[in-house]
Design a protein around this motif. Structure first.
Motif, short mmCIF file in Angstrom:
data_model
loop_
_atom_site.label_atom_id
_atom_site.label_comp_id
_atom_site.label_asym_id
_atom_site.label_seq_id
_atom_site.Cartn_x
_atom_site.Cartn_y
_atom_site.Cartn_z
N LYS A 568 0.84 -1.20 0.00
CA LYS A 568 0.00 0.00 0.00
C LYS A 568 0.87 1.25 0.00
O LYS A 568 0.60 2.23 -0.71
N ALA A 569 1.91 1.21 0.82
CA ALA A 569 2.80 2.37 0.93
C ALA A 569 3.55 2.61 -0.36
O ALA A 569 3.82 3.76 -0.74
N ARG A 570 3.86 1.53 -1.04
CA ARG A 570 4.65 1.64 -2.28
C ARG A 570 3.93 2.53 -3.30
O ARG A 570 4.54 3.36 -3.98
N VAL A 571 2.62 2.37 -3.37
CA VAL A 571 1.83 3.14 -4.33
C VAL A 571 1.93 4.64 -4.02
O VAL A 571 2.12 5.48 -4.89
N ILE A 572 1.83 4.95 -2.73
CA ILE A 572 1.91 6.36 -2.31
C ILE A 572 3.32 6.90 -2.56
O ILE A 572 3.51 8.01 -3.09
N ALA A 573 4.33 6.10 -2.20
CA ALA A 573 5.71 6.54 -2.38
C ALA A 573 6.01 6.79 -3.85
O ALA A 573 6.67 7.79 -4.21
N ALA A 574 5.51 5.93 -4.71
CA ALA A 574 5.77 6.09 -6.15
C ALA A 574 5.17 7.41 -6.63
O ALA A 574 5.78 8.16 -7.43
N HIS A 575 3.99 7.73 -6.10
CA HIS A 575 3.33 8.98 -6.46
C HIS A 575 4.19 10.16 -6.02
O HIS A 575 4.41 11.11 -6.77
N GLN A 576 4.70 10.08 -4.79
CA GLN A 576 5.54 11.17 -4.27
C GLN A 576 6.84 11.30 -5.05
O GLN A 576 7.31 12.40 -5.33
N LEU A 577 7.43 10.17 -5.39
CA LEU A 577 8.74 10.19 -6.06
C LEU A 577 8.60 10.25 -7.58
O LEU A 577 9.59 10.21 -8.30
N GLU A 578 7.37 10.31 -8.03
CA GLU A 578 7.05 10.46 -9.46
C GLU A 578 7.71 9.37 -10.29
O GLU A 578 8.46 9.63 -11.23
N CYS A 579 7.49 8.16 -9.85
CA CYS A 579 7.97 7.04 -10.65
C CYS A 579 6.89 5.96 -10.60
O CYS A 579 5.87 6.13 -9.94
N SER A 580 7.12 4.88 -11.27
CA SER A 580 6.11 3.83 -11.19
C SER A 580 6.46 2.92 -10.01
O SER A 580 7.64 2.79 -9.62
N ALA A 581 5.43 2.32 -9.42
CA ALA A 581 5.62 1.50 -8.23
C ALA A 581 6.66 0.42 -8.47
O ALA A 581 7.44 0.07 -7.59
N VAL A 606 5.98 8.27 4.26
CA VAL A 606 4.80 7.84 3.51
C VAL A 606 3.58 7.85 4.42
O VAL A 606 2.49 8.31 4.04
N ALA A 607 3.78 7.40 5.68
CA ALA A 607 2.67 7.37 6.63
C ALA A 607 2.15 8.79 6.88
O ALA A 607 0.94 9.01 7.02
N PHE A 608 3.07 9.75 6.93
CA PHE A 608 2.64 11.13 7.16
C PHE A 608 1.85 11.66 5.97
O PHE A 608 0.83 12.31 6.12
N GLU A 609 2.30 11.32 4.76
CA GLU A 609 1.56 11.70 3.56
C GLU A 609 0.15 11.09 3.60
O GLU A 609 -0.83 11.74 3.25
N ALA A 610 0.09 9.84 4.05
CA ALA A 610 -1.21 9.16 4.09
C ALA A 610 -2.12 9.81 5.13
O ALA A 610 -3.34 9.79 5.01
N PHE A 611 -1.51 10.40 6.14
CA PHE A 611 -2.26 11.05 7.21
C PHE A 611 -2.78 12.42 6.76
O PHE A 611 -3.96 12.74 6.89
N THR A 612 -1.88 13.25 6.18
CA THR A 612 -2.33 14.58 5.73
C THR A 612 -3.24 14.45 4.52
O THR A 612 -4.16 15.24 4.33
N ALA A 613 -2.95 13.46 3.69
CA ALA A 613 -3.76 13.18 2.49
C ALA A 613 -3.82 14.37 1.55
O ALA A 613 -4.78 14.55 0.81
N HIS A 614 -2.80 15.22 1.60
CA HIS A 614 -2.79 16.38 0.70
C HIS A 614 -2.48 16.00 -0.73
O HIS A 614 -2.88 16.64 -1.66
N ASN A 615 -1.74 14.92 -0.88
CA ASN A 615 -1.27 14.61 -2.23
C ASN A 615 -1.19 13.10 -2.42
O ASN A 615 -0.11 12.53 -2.56
N LEU A 616 -2.36 12.47 -2.40
CA LEU A 616 -2.38 11.02 -2.58
C LEU A 616 -2.74 10.70 -4.02
O LEU A 616 -3.43 11.47 -4.68
N PRO A 617 -2.26 9.59 -4.50
CA PRO A 617 -2.62 9.23 -5.87
C PRO A 617 -4.13 8.98 -5.97
O PRO A 617 -4.76 8.66 -4.97
N PRO A 618 -4.66 9.15 -7.16
CA PRO A 618 -6.10 8.97 -7.35
C PRO A 618 -6.54 7.58 -6.87
O PRO A 618 -5.83 6.60 -7.10
N GLY A 619 -7.66 7.53 -6.15
CA GLY A 619 -8.20 6.23 -5.73
C GLY A 619 -7.59 5.70 -4.46
O GLY A 619 -8.05 4.69 -3.94
N VAL A 620 -6.56 6.34 -3.92
CA VAL A 620 -5.94 5.84 -2.69
C VAL A 620 -6.56 6.55 -1.49
O VAL A 620 -6.64 7.78 -1.47
N GLU A 621 -7.04 5.76 -0.52
CA GLU A 621 -7.68 6.35 0.66
C GLU A 621 -6.63 6.80 1.68
O GLU A 621 -5.57 6.20 1.78
#
Ligand SMILES: Cc1cc2nc3c(=O)[nH]c(=O)nc-3n(C[C@H](O)[C@H](O)[C@H](O)COP(=O)(O)OP(=O)(O)OC[C@H]3O[C@@H](n4cnc5c(N)ncnc54)[C@H](O)[C@@H]3O)c2cc1C
Lengths: 790, 282
Positions: A568-581, A606-621
């Motif tokens: 799950k985290a990998r998807v968010i990290a890829a979004h942040q790092l602008e690469c594919s998972a 990644v956990a902090f990104e998931a918490f603020t949810a300011h910039n999550l990839p589409p479809g990720v809760e």
């Protein structure tokens, strides 16, 4: 089943137990330490008789005593006198008599609950018991299993018209044909005596209505908060959603706290009725008589073999003492052993029959090993007797018949498929550690010189089935619950991890071991991981801790949930790092772009990104957590070779354990220090059955070993320093490669001791020694063999 | 369990303790270390109204040298007794027996005088006291008296100390004979099935005199006088074994969970031989 551990790994390290500091500093939160405002204390009037009619019961006198809030007999309690549940009706026609919390009209064991008093202090409650008027009309006590089945025996439960609870048969292959082919048939009767679990912290339970809602919270010194919640809901009728069960610090259990006890039912019902907290803590005297007991089987064992030592078949006929009532899995305990009588040996046939018998004694139920110590004792003893009968070295006989390592996976005559094992390796290592040949030479020398102190060597090459386990299989055996386990892993915004497990430790070290598993997968330090357990409010799903299942089943759930969290985290990290998972690798708790280690994001970030949810990839809760509920493919099958050297003083019968070597194969070890601790404790407990412990009753059904002055449990001073070793043959049915270790030592050690005593004395004509092998028992066995009196 | 409610008096003098005992009437009891009394109270096998604690009375604490004998205050703990240099030098047998009592925690609370006054037939202390020819100082309403070991232990849990009396101290004539306390039990902390306390005077490899006390072979500790007589002149292991064959003579061994009477008698013979051999070096 992806490869488990790629990052820095805490798995396999002998890390000190996280939970020990608070235990050692007296910071524990035992149930009895819980003090809630307005608590009333329950005291119980227990039956002094094993079997009697209650001809009169008047609790009104107690109500007049200072501090007393309420007093109840069965009549006053009415609908609140819930029945103790049994969840394992092993056969379709099993007799399941009612087991009301307070006895109705008749008592059936010493310690049966007759009445309760609730008062504002424990002392006031206990004092007021004296003001209850009760009269009994004594009935003949049923204490002997064989007599209980005879016609004319008194009946423990009149309404079922028999003392036979059930008869269970499992014929495998054609034993009569094996017997007909055999050159040798050896038959023995072994008594696997009754034991009392004697965990350190007595049972204790507090129930309190929580005021702000309809919730009732129950704190109990239990191994099974999750299962208890379901059972209390069913028994009391209080909606399950209104019940929260918490097992705070729990000081040991060994199966004795795997129960839904009458006292837990009473305390819960009375807290609801009185609308205030109710508390009860047992005394040690109550503990010995009213906590369920273990073992208590008469085992008629017959083994058929060729004269050169090939085992052909095995016949097992058991009488299993249920005691006065059925508790949670009372009838099923012998069946947990049923599959394991053939143990590590290949044979053509196996015939099993077990009759469950009611007696006027404390109910039996699971006690460390539950069924497998009994089966292991019987098979390892009878194999030694067969060896003696045909004049073969006992280890040679074992080697000739055991499953060879290249034959795994192996389906036994009892129908189980052992995934892996290497009996040769464990045995070879144990023999080397033990100096087997040197000790045999000393034994020969002592025999030749007629030394009053003889040396014996005891062998136990055991395996067991544990890690309860596949729900489908349990269902097929008519066990009412499943065998899965659950885990939720949460990455908190600050990067800390919560591992929420459904296992319920009471001394085992889960907090440490579970942290090690999660740490290895998440790359987060062990100290940043909190293991949450034993509270249905905080850890809602679980099947709890017994049957060496916590790591074998629960450990897999932690692995699976942790791996899901990484994905799950990998998807968010890829979004942040602008690469594919798929461009990311997860190393030491950080996602790194393959080929460019400068571009990375730690799991915490990644956990902090998931918490603020300011910039999550589409479809990720938002929030970062993952769950897994695992139902294992099969049981796990630890094994090992245990060797004991004992000195037997033939003048007094006293046995001195000189050396104890064991090599256990419990598969992959998450924390070798915890494994060793489990082996040490288990071995000590198994030796205790062989040499020290045994619940004794008189013919009237009084427990004679009713205090720890008479029920002897050994301490470190009575045991040698154990020499432990291990081999590692990973389980292939459990993704972590682990097998259970909680019961192995107890299962293995008992026959090693008795085989050793008989080995020391066989040249004098001794062929068996009853357990516990107290000095008097051993001395009399020698006298009898010598043809003397007694 | 929880004891019934009682009053508690911590006495600082014998007179104060005697007065407290008297005012409490029949139901009053002395408490020393509480290691035997508290279990009895918690099981509600006794329900005293007053407990008089003698642990604060100076005269009842410690060991003193009285020339030919040593005197031990009844409220001295087992640990205090076994680790005392006077006891180790002049009454080694008592130190040996005390060291086998229960475990260190209990030996730091329980008192040797309490064990003697309690007179449990399975206690290790009375047999050693008998073998050492101990005498007992008892204080009561009528003053003090001294009682010889042979007159002190009367029956199960019964001694010459009356309900309104206090065991103040006990004295042991200095004894430099070889000694051994051999305890036969099932676990390290368990009570004796049988125990043998032996002091032996050996000269030139020959036993001149022996005194032997037996634990748990009768309602009280007893002397094995037939063995003592048979040992005079013994000079070999075989002599000792032969003498020890009389160890059960005149005893009244009982049967319980751990041993039937016949086995106890057998053990008494075997263990007596071992104790005498250890004490005598023969
Ligand atoms: C688990 C356990 C194991 C034990 N094992 C052994 C063992 O192996 N061997 C052994 O010998 N003992 C054993 N004991 C008993 C131990 O030796 C006790 O310390 C001893 O019996 C009593 O001493 P106390 O100071 O605790 O006496 P208390 O318990 O305080 O008193 C015992 C009785 O003596 C009376 N009493 C005490 N002092 C006096 C006095 N000065 N004058 C008059 N009456 C008095 C009391 O009124 C009471 O009736 C064991 C005890 C426990 C709890």
């Amino acid at each position: 089943m992806t490869a488990a551990v790629e990052t820095d790994t805490a798995i396999g390290k002998p890390i000190r137990r996280k939970e020990d500091a608070h235990l050692l500093h007296g910071q524990t939160n035992w149930t009895d330490n819980i003090q809630l405002p307005g608590t009333v204390h329950m005291a119980i009037l227990r039956s002094p008789m094993a079997h009697a009619k209650i001809t009169k019961l008047d609790v009104s006198g107690a109500l007049k005593q200072p501090g007393v809030v309420a007093a109840y007999g069965a009549k006053e309690l009415g609908d609140l006198n819930g029945g103790v549940p049994c969840v394992w009706p092993v056969t379709d026609d099993i007799k399941m008599p009612a087991f009301p919390a307070l006895a109705i009209d008749k008592v059936r064991q010493v310690g049966d609950c007759v009445a309760v008093v609730l008062a504002t202090s424990v002392a006031a409650a206990v004092d007021a018991l004296d003001s209850i008027v009760v009269s009994y009309e004594q009935l003949p006590a049923v204490t002997d299993m064989e007599a209980a089945l005879g016609s004319g025996s008194a009946l423990v439960h009149d309404e079922i018209e028999t003392n036979a609870c059930y008869v269970y048969k499992m014929p495998c292959g054609d034993y009569e044909a094996s017997r007909a082919k055999a050159d040798v048939v050896v038959a023995r009767r072994f008594i696997n005596q009754r034991l009392i679990p004697t965990f350190m912290e007595p049972r204790s339970v507090v129930a309190a209505p929580m005021g702000m809602s309809d919730e009732i919270t129950i704190w109990s010194a239990t191994q099974i908060p999750h299962v208890l919640r379901v059972l209390l809901a069913l028994v009391t009728g209080i909606p399950e959603n209104n019940l929260r069960v918490v097992a705070p610090d729990v000081g040991g259990g060994f199966g004795g706290k795997l129960q839904c006890y009458r006292e837990e039912i009473l305390v819960t019902n009375l807290a609801k009725k009185l609308g205030r907290p109710v508390k009860w803590t047992e005394t040690r005297s109550e503990n010995l008589v009213a906590t369920h007991h273990g073992r208590d089987q008469i085992q008629d064992i017959e083994i058929a073999a060729t004269k050169d030592g090939k085992i052909l078949g095995l016949k097992v006929t058991l009488l299993a003492n249920m005691g006065a009532y059925l508790q949670i899995i009372t009838p099923g305990v012998p069946l947990l052993g049923m599959f394991m009588y053939p143990a590590i040996y290949k044979m053509d046939s196996y015939d099993f029959t077990c009759t469950g018998v009611f007696t006027n004694k404390t109910p039996t139920d699971a006690y460390r090993g539950a069924g497998r110590p009994e089966s292991t004792y019987a098979i390892e003893r009878i194999v030694d007797e067969l060896a003696a009968e045909i004049g073969m070295e006992p280890m040679e006989l074992r080697k000739k018949n055991w499953i060879k390592h290249e034959e795994f996976p192996f389906t036994t005559v009892a129908g189980l498929t052992y995934d892996t094992g290497n009996y040769e390796a464990a045995t070879e290592k144990a023999l080397a550690m033990f100096d087997y040949d040197g000790l045999r030479a000393e034994q020969a020398q002592r025999r030749a010189s007629g030394d009053p102190v003889q040396l014996g060597i005891g062998i136990s090459t055991f395996t067991e089935m544990c890690g309860l386990a596949p729900s489908r299989t349990l269902g097929a055996l008519k066990y009412v619950a499943g065998g899965w386990e659950h885990c939720t892993v949460r990455a908190l915004p600050t990067g800390k991890i919560e591992v929420v497990t459904g296992t319920s430790p009471h001394g085992q070290g889960h907090e440490t071991a579970w942290s090690q598993i999660a740490s290895s997968i998440l790359g987060v330090p062990v100290e940043d991981i909190e293991v949450i357990h034993s509270d249905t409010g905080r850890a809602p799903y679980g099947m709890d801790t017994y049957g060496s299942r916590s790591l074998a089943v629960g450990g897999q759930a932690i692995k699976a949930a942790s791996e899901r969290l990484v994905e799950k985290a990998r998807v968010i990290a890829a979004h942040q790092l602008e690469c594919s998972a798929s461009d990311l690798e997860f190393v030491n708790g950080s996602f790194q772009v393959k080929g460019d280690p400068s571009k990375s994001q730690a799991l915490g970030a990644v956990a902090f990104e998931a918490f603020t949810a300011h910039n999550l990839p589409p479809g990720v809760e938002p929030t970062l957590q993952a769950e897994a509920t695992i139902d294992p493919e099969d049981f796990s099958y630890p094994h090992g070779t245990h060797l004991a050297a004992l000195e037997v003083d033939t003048e007094t019968g006293q046995v001195k354990l000189r050396k104890y070597v064991c090599v256990d194969d419990v598969g992959m070890q998450v924390n070798p220090m915890i494994v060793e601790g489990q082996v040490h404790g288990g071995v000590a407990q198994g030796i205790a059955q062989a040499l020290f412990e045994g619940a004794e009753y008189d013919d009237d059904g009084n427990l004679l070993t009713a205090s720890l002055a008479d029920y002897l449990i050994p301490s470190a001073a009575d045991l040698p320093s154990f020499e432990t070793g291990s081999t590692v043959t990973p389980s292939t049915t459990h993704p972590l490669g682990t097998k259970g270790v909680g019961e192995a030592g107890t299962i293995a050690s008992t026959p090693a001791i008795i085989n050793g005593i008989v080995d020391a004395l066989r040249h004098l004509g001794v062929t068996d020694v009853a357990m516990p092998a107290a000095p008097q028992t051993v001395w009399r066995a020698i006298q009898t063999a010598k043809g003397g009196a007694k | 369990m929880i004891p019934v409610e009682f009053d508690y008096v911590k006495a600082t003098s014998i007179d104060q303790a005697l007065a407290a005992l008297k005012s409490g009437g029949e139901d009053s009891k002395i408490i020393s270390g509480g290691q035997s009394l508290l279990p009895v109270l918690r099981l509600r096998m006794a329900e005293p109204s007053v407990l008089v604690d003698c642990g604060g009375i100076d005269e009842m604490l410690g060991v003193r040298d009285d020339g030919d004998s040593i005197t031990i205050g009844a409220a001295t703990t087992h640990h205090g007794v076994m680790s005392n240099s006077l006891v180790q030098k002049h009454a080694l047998l008592l130190a040996q027996a005390t060291a086998t009592v229960a475990d260190p925690a209990i030996r730091h609370r329980g008192t040797t005088g309490g064990a003697l006054a309690h007179a449990d037939p399975a206690s290790d202390i009375p047999a050693a006291a008998l073998a050492l020819d101990t005498s007992f100082v008892i204080a009561g309403p009528g003053g003090r008296r001294t009682v010889a070991a042979k007159d002190f232990f009367l029956d199960y849990f019964t001694t010459a100390v009356g309900p309104d009396e206090i065991l103040v101290s006990f004295s042991i004539p200095k004894c430099d004979w070889g000694s051994s306390y051999s305890k036969f039990n099932r676990t390290a902390q368990a009570w004796a099935i049988v125990g043998v306390a032996a002091v032996v005077n050996v000269q030139g490899g020959v036993i001149k005199e022996a005194r032997i006390g037996l634990t748990n072979m009768a309602p009280t500790a007893v002397r094995a006088s037939t063995v003592e007589a048979a040992l005079v002149g013994a000079s070999s292991p075989a002599d000792i074994t032969a003498a020890a064959m009389h160890a059960a003579d005149g005893t009244r061994a009982t049967s319980d969970l751990h041993a039937q009477a016949d086995y106890r008698e057998h053990l008494a013979r075997v263990i007596t031989a071992r104790a005498v051999r250890a004490a005598s070096g023969i």
